[in-house]
Write a protein that holds these residues in place. Structure first.
Motif, PDB file in Angstrom:
ATOM      1  N   VAL A 185       0.868  -1.179   0.000  1.00  0.00           N
ATOM      2  CA  VAL A 185       0.000   0.000   0.000  1.00  0.00           C
ATOM      3  C   VAL A 185       0.905   1.228   0.000  1.00  0.00           C
ATOM      4  CG1 VAL A 185      -1.749   1.273   1.285  1.00  0.00           C
ATOM      5  CG2 VAL A 185      -1.803  -1.225   1.235  1.00  0.00           C
ATOM      6  N   SER A 186       0.889   1.957  -1.100  1.00  0.00           N
ATOM      7  CA  SER A 186       1.793   3.111  -1.235  1.00  0.00           C
ATOM      8  C   SER A 186       1.013   4.350  -1.660  1.00  0.00           C
ATOM      9  CB  SER A 186       2.869   2.788  -2.276  1.00  0.00           C
ATOM     10  OG  SER A 186       3.408   3.974  -2.813  1.00  0.00           O
ATOM     11  N   VAL A 187       1.184   5.406  -0.870  1.00  0.00           N
ATOM     12  CA  VAL A 187       0.539   6.682  -1.193  1.00  0.00           C
ATOM     13  C   VAL A 187       1.072   7.189  -2.537  1.00  0.00           C
ATOM     14  CG1 VAL A 187       0.362   9.106  -0.490  1.00  0.00           C
ATOM     15  CG2 VAL A 187       0.266   7.308   1.234  1.00  0.00           C
TER      16      VAL A 187
ATOM     17  N   GLU B 150      -6.007  -1.755  -7.481  1.00  0.00           N
ATOM     18  CA  GLU B 150      -6.403  -2.476  -6.261  1.00  0.00           C
ATOM     19  C   GLU B 150      -5.305  -2.394  -5.211  1.00  0.00           C
ATOM     20  OE1 GLU B 150      -9.011  -5.573  -6.002  1.00  0.00           O
ATOM     21  OE2 GLU B 150      -8.938  -6.079  -8.139  1.00  0.00           O
ATOM     22  N   ASN B 151      -5.723  -2.514  -3.957  1.00  0.00           N
ATOM     23  CA  ASN B 151      -4.822  -2.410  -2.799  1.00  0.00           C
ATOM     24  C   ASN B 151      -4.142  -1.036  -2.773  1.00  0.00           C
ATOM     25  OD1 ASN B 151      -3.693  -3.385  -0.433  1.00  0.00           O
ATOM     26  ND2 ASN B 151      -1.871  -4.152  -1.472  1.00  0.00           N
ATOM     27  N   VAL B 152      -4.964  -0.019  -2.957  1.00  0.00           N
ATOM     28  CA  VAL B 152      -4.432   1.352  -3.014  1.00  0.00           C
ATOM     29  C   VAL B 152      -4.381   1.984  -1.617  1.00  0.00           C
ATOM     30  CG1 VAL B 152      -5.252   1.809  -5.352  1.00  0.00           C
ATOM     31  CG2 VAL B 152      -6.751   2.273  -3.399  1.00  0.00           C
ATOM     32  N   ALA B 153      -3.644   3.084  -1.523  1.00  0.00           N
ATOM     33  CA  ALA B 153      -3.625   3.867  -0.276  1.00  0.00           C
ATOM     34  C   ALA B 153      -4.936   4.650  -0.179  1.00  0.00           C
ATOM     35  CB  ALA B 153      -2.437   4.815  -0.289  1.00  0.00           C
TER      36      ALA B 153
ATOM     37  N   LYS C 232       1.021   1.375  16.830  1.00  0.00           N
ATOM     38  CA  LYS C 232       1.700   0.787  15.670  1.00  0.00           C
ATOM     39  C   LYS C 232       1.320   1.628  14.450  1.00  0.00           C
ATOM     40  CE  LYS C 232       2.091  -3.556  13.191  1.00  0.00           C
ATOM     41  NZ  LYS C 232       1.714  -4.957  13.157  1.00  0.00           N
ATOM     42  N   THR C 233       2.302   2.055  13.688  1.00  0.00           N
ATOM     43  CA  THR C 233       1.977   2.854  12.507  1.00  0.00           C
ATOM     44  C   THR C 233       1.456   1.948  11.397  1.00  0.00           C
ATOM     45  OG1 THR C 233       4.216   2.673  11.621  1.00  0.00           O
ATOM     46  CG2 THR C 233       3.762   4.560  13.055  1.00  0.00           C
ATOM     47  N   LEU C 234       0.475   2.445  10.678  1.00  0.00           N
ATOM     48  CA  LEU C 234      -0.159   1.675   9.608  1.00  0.00           C
ATOM     49  C   LEU C 234      -0.660   2.638   8.533  1.00  0.00           C
ATOM     50  CD1 LEU C 234      -2.378  -0.773  11.726  1.00  0.00           C
ATOM     51  CD2 LEU C 234      -0.497  -1.448  10.220  1.00  0.00           C
ATOM     52  N   PRO C 235      -0.931   2.139   7.324  1.00  0.00           N
ATOM     53  CA  PRO C 235      -1.553   3.023   6.330  1.00  0.00           C
ATOM     54  C   PRO C 235      -2.901   3.526   6.849  1.00  0.00           C
ATOM     55  CG  PRO C 235      -0.786   0.988   5.298  1.00  0.00           C
ATOM     56  CD  PRO C 235      -0.650   0.793   6.775  1.00  0.00           C
ATOM     57  N   TYR C 236      -3.364   4.673   6.341  1.00  0.00           N
ATOM     58  CA  TYR C 236      -4.643   5.248   6.750  1.00  0.00           C
ATOM     59  C   TYR C 236      -5.764   4.222   6.559  1.00  0.00           C
ATOM     60  CZ  TYR C 236      -8.324   8.785   7.087  1.00  0.00           C
ATOM     61  OH  TYR C 236      -9.408   9.523   7.477  1.00  0.00           O
ATOM     62  N   PRO C 237      -6.701   4.092   7.465  1.00  0.00           N
ATOM     63  CA  PRO C 237      -6.967   4.939   8.623  1.00  0.00           C
ATOM     64  C   PRO C 237      -6.181   4.560   9.886  1.00  0.00           C
ATOM     65  CG  PRO C 237      -8.734   3.347   8.381  1.00  0.00           C
ATOM     66  CD  PRO C 237      -7.764   3.084   7.274  1.00  0.00           C
TER      67      PRO C 237
ATOM     68  N   VAL D  48       6.130   1.345  20.899  1.00  0.00           N
ATOM     69  CA  VAL D  48       5.858   1.993  19.609  1.00  0.00           C
ATOM     70  C   VAL D  48       6.413   1.093  18.517  1.00  0.00           C
ATOM     71  CG1 VAL D  48       6.292   4.033  18.178  1.00  0.00           C
ATOM     72  CG2 VAL D  48       6.034   4.297  20.656  1.00  0.00           C
ATOM     73  N   THR D  49       5.562   0.692  17.585  1.00  0.00           N
ATOM     74  CA  THR D  49       6.017  -0.162  16.482  1.00  0.00           C
ATOM     75  C   THR D  49       5.877   0.609  15.172  1.00  0.00           C
ATOM     76  OG1 THR D  49       5.224  -2.059  17.720  1.00  0.00           O
ATOM     77  CG2 THR D  49       5.714  -2.430  15.393  1.00  0.00           C
ATOM     78  N   GLU D  50       6.996   0.700  14.447  1.00  0.00           N
ATOM     79  CA  GLU D  50       6.997   1.424  13.170  1.00  0.00           C
ATOM     80  C   GLU D  50       6.938   0.392  12.049  1.00  0.00           C
ATOM     81  OE1 GLU D  50       7.013   4.771  11.958  1.00  0.00           O
ATOM     82  OE2 GLU D  50       6.829   3.540  10.169  1.00  0.00           O
ATOM     83  N   SER D  51       5.821   0.359  11.320  1.00  0.00           N
ATOM     84  CA  SER D  51       5.710  -0.698  10.306  1.00  0.00           C
ATOM     85  C   SER D  51       5.795  -0.171   8.886  1.00  0.00           C
ATOM     86  CB  SER D  51       4.425  -1.497  10.524  1.00  0.00           C
ATOM     87  OG  SER D  51       3.321  -0.729  10.156  1.00  0.00           O
ATOM     88  N   ILE D  52       6.032   1.136   8.710  1.00  0.00           N
ATOM     89  CA  ILE D  52       6.077   1.666   7.333  1.00  0.00           C
ATOM     90  C   ILE D  52       7.521   1.921   6.866  1.00  0.00           C
ATOM     91  CG2 ILE D  52       5.200   3.445   5.750  1.00  0.00           C
ATOM     92  CD1 ILE D  52       2.881   2.018   7.046  1.00  0.00           C
ATOM     93  N   PHE D  53       8.308   2.625   7.673  1.00  0.00           N
ATOM     94  CA  PHE D  53       9.698   2.941   7.296  1.00  0.00           C
ATOM     95  C   PHE D  53      10.655   2.354   8.326  1.00  0.00           C
ATOM     96  CE2 PHE D  53       7.304   6.426   5.198  1.00  0.00           C
ATOM     97  CZ  PHE D  53       7.639   6.097   3.896  1.00  0.00           C
ATOM     98  N   GLU D  54      11.854   1.955   7.867  1.00  0.00           N
ATOM     99  CA  GLU D  54      12.727   1.204   8.785  1.00  0.00           C
ATOM    100  C   GLU D  54      13.604   2.085   9.673  1.00  0.00           C
ATOM    101  OE1 GLU D  54      15.434   0.910   5.000  1.00  0.00           O
ATOM    102  OE2 GLU D  54      13.298   1.051   5.372  1.00  0.00           O
ATOM    103  N   ASN D  55      13.685   3.366   9.365  1.00  0.00           N
ATOM    104  CA  ASN D  55      14.694   4.160  10.068  1.00  0.00           C
ATOM    105  C   ASN D  55      14.067   5.399  10.711  1.00  0.00           C
ATOM    106  OD1 ASN D  55      17.212   4.674  10.931  1.00  0.00           O
ATOM    107  ND2 ASN D  55      18.047   5.295   8.953  1.00  0.00           N
ATOM    108  N   ARG D  56      13.003   5.180  11.447  1.00  0.00           N
ATOM    109  CA  ARG D  56      12.284   6.351  11.949  1.00  0.00           C
ATOM    110  C   ARG D  56      12.386   6.520  13.451  1.00  0.00           C
ATOM    111  NH1 ARG D  56       7.132   8.836   8.690  1.00  0.00           N
ATOM    112  NH2 ARG D  56       8.167  10.844   8.838  1.00  0.00           N
ATOM    113  N   PHE D  57      13.420   5.923  14.063  1.00  0.00           N
ATOM    114  CA  PHE D  57      13.569   6.057  15.514  1.00  0.00           C
ATOM    115  C   PHE D  57      14.780   6.901  15.902  1.00  0.00           C
ATOM    116  CE2 PHE D  57      11.166   1.853  16.206  1.00  0.00           C
ATOM    117  CZ  PHE D  57       9.998   2.526  16.539  1.00  0.00           C
ATOM    118  N   LYS D  58      15.414   7.551  14.889  1.00  0.00           N
ATOM    119  CA  LYS D  58      16.642   8.302  15.196  1.00  0.00           C
ATOM    120  C   LYS D  58      16.403   9.370  16.254  1.00  0.00           C
ATOM    121  CE  LYS D  58      18.973   8.216  10.772  1.00  0.00           C
ATOM    122  NZ  LYS D  58      19.139   9.148   9.654  1.00  0.00           N
ATOM    123  N   TYR D  59      15.210   9.920  16.263  1.00  0.00           N
ATOM    124  CA  TYR D  59      14.918  11.001  17.219  1.00  0.00           C
ATOM    125  C   TYR D  59      14.971  10.498  18.655  1.00  0.00           C
ATOM    126  CZ  TYR D  59      10.288   9.065  18.096  1.00  0.00           C
ATOM    127  OH  TYR D  59       9.260   8.246  18.483  1.00  0.00           O
ATOM    128  N   LEU D  60      14.775   9.189  18.841  1.00  0.00           N
ATOM    129  CA  LEU D  60      14.776   8.655  20.211  1.00  0.00           C
ATOM    130  C   LEU D  60      16.168   8.720  20.829  1.00  0.00           C
ATOM    131  CD1 LEU D  60      12.277   5.645  20.007  1.00  0.00           C
ATOM    132  CD2 LEU D  60      11.924   7.856  21.128  1.00  0.00           C
TER     133      LEU D  60
END
Ligand code: UD1
Length: 430
Positions: free
Chosen positions: A162-164, A184-187, A295-300, A323-335
């Motif tokens: 699912v990709s925006v 099909e299987n759209v964002a 957990k992050t997920l595509p909308y909604p 916190v589980t990040e399921s869309i991008f692999e490198n989104r915890f740098k801020y932590l």
């Protein structure tokens, strides 16, 4: 290099006006070149990403007339160059929307291949799969994507992820293909719907945006339109979490509350009071908030673009949050930066365990990317003492007058350029 300097400890209180959605606007501006007639677009956010894309659009020969800070007239009749250089792509990945727009209208586009970015590797295989399915010949040569077609013909396309970006890009190309395209299987993100509405207002025939299946009956030509971009759900959510983290009381105005459901649900779970109005949402945060999991997920589902903002807030909540990040692999740098302010976090793969602390202490931190940068400002506003956020160019890519809006809510924050400015601020607030 500019920085933000923040004196934390003031709860944010008041009303803040939310601007147009950056991610919708980027795609809509690209789609505006798909007609020879003049398109008027309003409620644009005045942020760097938008300005870079407007330059890219002018660079290929379209006329771009900035009516005011938030409105533009674009006429694509003069488009004579189908080549988007790496310079633009480097600055703003969403230049790739010109691929779908140019391919749809002119059946030809050359766009520099976007690389990875700070939040992880970001393939665009699904975009290319869609263009190929419509009949385009797509090659990658010398760092460029070269897409060409004698004709584009509607097809049944199933996206593997699912990709925006892929949904919007292929939808744009299919809007001017021959016959029926079924995606099909759209964002289902609000900005996918906004781009479909915009194209329909230009005469396209797109149905189903906002559901899992989008049906597009191609048309020969698109025409003039006047269109207002939807409000930015991520900007709104950022201020809502800023209210929560600073124990404040903030009303975000000019929003579509429906688009904020996932954010509202999490704010309620951690103990905030949330009041919804027709086009505003009020968030009140009193006392110590409690932990939750997200957990992050595509909308909604919960948006990945809100993960750092909720992460900062959870680091101040009582108890342990996951916190589980399921869309991008490198989104915890801020932590890692947040840990320097006293947060208690442990990262394992795509999950972070956050043990809430009573408070942060101000420190010098760097914004790793756009949303994480905004989140670190929230941390600074909630912290004891002074926080300096470096690399704020990332924040300026997507937030209009960020510090002014925070100041209007009582936040003590300045944009500074030098050690001298920092000393001046420190003296003023101490
Ligand atoms: C858009 C947003 C970004 C947001 C993201 C997810 C814009 C300009 N950016 O990015 O702010 O964080 O949606 O809501 O609107 N993927 C593939 N192949 C592809 C395309 C994507 O494997 O061809 C994967 C990505 O690596 C990622 C996931 O699909 O894991 C979702 O990415 P996508 O929805 O495409 O994000 P963007 O459109 O790039």
């Amino acid at each position: 290099m500019e920085q933000y300097i923040i004196k934390g400890g003031n709860p944010l209180v008041g009303e803040v006006e939310i601007g147009g959605a950056k991610n919708a606007a980027l795609a809509i501006l690209a789609a505006a070149i798909m007609t020879d007639e003049t398109v008027f677009i309003d409620n644009l956010p005045d942020v760097n990403d938008i300005n870079v894309l407007l330059d890219a659009i002018a660079g290929i020969g379209a006329s771009v007339h900035r009516v005011d800070r938030h409105a533009v007239k674009i006429n694509g009749k003069g488009v004579s160059d189908f080549n988007i250089e790496y310079d633009y792509m480097k600055k703003i990945r969403a230049s790739y929307y010109l691929l779908g727009a140019l391919l749809g209208k002119y059946k030809r586009a050359e766009v520099a291949l976007p690389g990875g970015c700070n939040i992880g590797s970001r393939p665009i295989d699904q975009h290319l799969k869609g263009f190929r399915a419509l009949g385009a010949d797509v090659e990658i040569e010398h760092g460029k994507i070269i897409a060409e077609a004698d004709r584009l013909v509607g097809k049944h396309i199933y996206f593997d992820v699912v990709s925006v970006g892929a949904t919007i890009n292929v939808m744009m190309a299919a809007a001017m293909a021959e016959g029926l395209t079924i995606l099909e299987n759209v964002a289902k993100e609000p900005h996918v719907v906004d781009v479909a509405n915009f194209l329909n207002s230009m005469g396209a025939n797109i149905r189903g945006a906002g559901t899992d299946v989008i049906k597009i009956r191609g048309v020969h030509r698109l025409h003039r339109t006047e269109y207002s971009v939807i409000p930015d759900q991520i900007e709104a959510g950022t201020f809502m979490f800023a209210a929560a983290a600073t124990r404040g009381d903030v009303t975000v105005c000019n929003v579509i509350p429906k688009h904020l459901e996932a954010t509202i649900a999490k704010l309620l779970e951690i103990g905030c009071e949330v009041e919804e109005f027709d086009d505003a949402v009020r968030v009140v945060s009193k006392g110590r908030l409690t932990s939750t999991h997200v957990k992050t997920l595509p909308y909604p589902g919960f948006p990945t673009d809100m993960q750092p903002q909720i992460g900062v807030t959870l680091a101040l909540c009582e108890g342990t949050s996951m916190v589980t990040e399921s869309i991008f692999e490198n989104r915890f740098k801020y932590l890692d930066e947040l840990a320097r302010m006293g947060a208690n976090v442990k990262i394992e793969g795509n999950s972070a365990t956050i043990e809430g602390v009573k408070g942060f202490s101000g420190a010098r931190v760097s914004a790793p990317d756009l949303r994480a940068g905004a989140a670190l400002c929230i941390a600074g506003l909630a912290a004891d003492g002074i926080t300096i956020v470096d690399d704020i160019v990332y924040i300026q890519r997507g937030y209009e007058r960020f510090e002014e809006k925070l100041k209007s809510l009582g936040g003590i924050i300045e944009r500074v350029q030098s050690e001298k400015d920092i000393r001046k601020f420190t003296l003023k607030v101490s």
